[in-house]
Design an enzyme around this catalytic site. Structure first.
Site, PDB file in Angstrom:
ATOM      1  N   LYS A 125      62.049-109.872  -3.880  1.00 30.04           N
ATOM      2  CA  LYS A 125      62.097-111.319  -4.134  1.00 30.04           C
ATOM      3  C   LYS A 125      62.327-112.028  -2.810  1.00 30.04           C
ATOM      4  O   LYS A 125      62.915-111.460  -1.880  1.00 30.04           O
ATOM      5  CB  LYS A 125      63.246-111.663  -5.092  1.00 30.04           C
ATOM      6  CG  LYS A 125      63.045-112.975  -5.829  1.00 30.04           C
ATOM      7  CD  LYS A 125      62.092-112.821  -6.994  1.00 30.04           C
ATOM      8  CE  LYS A 125      61.813-114.126  -7.692  1.00 30.04           C
ATOM      9  NZ  LYS A 125      61.041-113.926  -8.931  1.00 30.04           N
ATOM     10  N   ASP A 165      56.896-118.306  -7.464  1.00 34.06           N
ATOM     11  CA  ASP A 165      58.091-118.449  -8.298  1.00 34.06           C
ATOM     12  C   ASP A 165      58.389-119.952  -8.335  1.00 34.06           C
ATOM     13  O   ASP A 165      57.481-120.765  -8.098  1.00 34.06           O
ATOM     14  CB  ASP A 165      59.256-117.617  -7.740  1.00 34.06           C
ATOM     15  CG  ASP A 165      60.403-117.486  -8.748  1.00 34.06           C
ATOM     16  OD1 ASP A 165      60.237-116.773  -9.752  1.00 34.06           O
ATOM     17  OD2 ASP A 165      61.455-118.111  -8.550  1.00 34.06           O
TER      18      ASP A 165
END
Ligand code: NAD
Length: 407
Positions: A125, A165
């Site tokens: 991430k 995201d």
């Protein structure tokens, strides 16, 4: 005048409140969930020790030329939690609340999400501390390119493959892949997923997360014997995951009665006109002013949406929304965690005790990473699938994952 120890105490309290230091961090919450699962799975101490820590963490400072010619330095992160099953996979978030702790938790969940849907990828991430609402398109592009350039030794089709995201989108992915390809002197579409179609994106990627949520909700209501047609739905967050979930559930005959975004929550007993809400956001960039539509009311407290009397609740915004403070007031029969980590471990327990059917994030929102994986496969084959095939394969993966998680 406030002096000495008293001043220190006030300062400490202010800092505590600001950074919620008396609350558990998102990563600590993720570890709590992991510890419970590890106990049930009877993982060895060695396995637990490896999985508790990210494999690699990088923090970067990103100097960016702003439109007024000044330089602003942003902070960015990339965390690879585990590459044991394949290249790290996970989105990049642009948000003012991004922190290393949050990125670590999100990377951690990605490892398990990829495993739940059985794709050969690990967990990663990234994040940049910024508020995209304050940035022009040119500033966004320069920041995105700088982030990717600075971390290009971590990224690669065989090592780490980011995706969109919160507040990042196909445009940003286009800047990422172009920056990487310029540096490497070739064309490497498999370094990023969620790209625009014209440069190697996959059909069905934009709606994949919501499509996966919808397949899970269909399976859940079948399990519970609830008719989806006419079932009431509340959705927190009206971005990629939330708005597409609203559209898909509406198309299946469910009645979306409450939606929200950062500007507030809007309810309608008659059912929200989902197409009008999507058009409103396209036009105004948020739901602000949506209560000008007939039969739509704005709630004084947007958090009350989570407690709305509905059959299905879809948190699709950020982490830590349902906590021990409000979990007991949740009325939904099914919760589909489209967001990552919207419920704390304490809330999970309360919701379970109330008999609420929980579709956890690592299953519910795994449609996004699954179609990202399809995109990566197509990029490597140089052969592109039609929408029908993407949807069929996604349904097969999601149904199998749902079945394997069901207890
Ligand atoms: P997005 O930026 O497209 O949308 C986020 C939405 O949440 C926006 O409507 C924003 O206004 C709203 N929001 C922000 N703060 C809020 C608050 N306090 N209350 C109510 N609404 C709020 O982001 P997204 O891609 O839809 O992601 C949403 C969640 O889904 C995140 O947790 C993300 O990690 C998760 N997720 C997204 C994908 C994907 O493919 N997009 C995949 C898996 C998981």
């Amino acid at each position: 005048m406030v002096t000495g120890a008293k001043k220190d105490k006030l300062y400490e309290e202010a800092i505590k409140e600001q950074f919620s230091m008396d609350r558990k961090s998102v990563f600590e919450n993720a570890l709590d969930q992991f510890n419970k699962a590890a106990e049930i799975l009877e993982l060895s101490e060695d396995q637990k020790a490896i999985l508790r820590q990210p494999q690699r963490i990088t923090e970067v400072s990103l100097p960016v030329r702003m439109d007024d010619s000044s330089i602003r330095v942003f902070k960015g992160y990339r965390v690879q939690h585990s590459k044991a099953r394949g290249p790290a996979k996970g989105g990049v978030r642009f948000h003012h609340d991004v922190s290393l702790d949050e990125v670590k938790a999100l990377a951690f969940w990605m490892t398990f999400k990829c495993a739940v849907v059985g794709i050969p990828m690990g967990g990663g991430k990234g994040g940049v501390i910024c508020d995209p609402r304050d940035l022009s398109e040119g500033e966004m592009e320069r920041l995105s390119r700088r982030y990717f350039a600075e971390l290009s030794d971590m990224f690669g089709p065989d090592s780490d493959v980011p995706a969109p995201d919160v507040n990042t989108n196909p445009n940003v992915m286009g800047w990422f892949v172009d920056t990487y390809s310029m540096r490497k002197g070739g064309w490497y579409p498999g370094v990023v997923t969620g790209k625009p179609l014209e440069i190697g994106g996959s059909l069905g990627r934009i709606t994949a997360t919501a499509q996966g949520v919808t397949y899970c909700v269909q399976n859940a209501v079948n399990e519970l014997g609830i008719e989806l047609e006419g079932a009431t739905v509340a959705i927190q967050g009206f971005g990629n995951a939330g708005s597409n979930a609203a559209v898909l559930l509406d198309e299946l005959g469910a009645k979306v009665v409450a939606i929200s975004d950062v500007e507030g929550a809007f309810v309608s007993d008659e059912g929200i006109d989902v197409t009008a809400a999507v058009d409103h956001v396209l036009k105004h960039r948020s739901l602000k002013g949506f209560d000008s539509h007939a039969n739509v009311t704005k709630l004084d407290d947007a958090m009350k949406l989570l407690e709305w009397d509905v059959d299905i609740l879809v948190p699709a915004a950020l982490e830590n929304q349902i906590t021990e403070e409000n979990a007991d007031r949740v009325q939904a029969k099914v919760i589909a965690e489209a967001a990552n980590g919207p419920c704390t471990p304490e809330a999970d327990q309360i919701l379970a005790d109330k008999g609420i059917f929980m579709i956890p994030d690592i299953l519910a929102n795994a449609g996004g990473v699954t179609v990202s994986y399809f995109e990566w496969v197509q990029n490597r084959m140089g052969y592109y699938w039609d929408l029908e095939r993407v949807k069929e394969d996604l349904k097969r993966y999601m149904d199998a994952a749902f079945e394997s998680v069901l207890v």
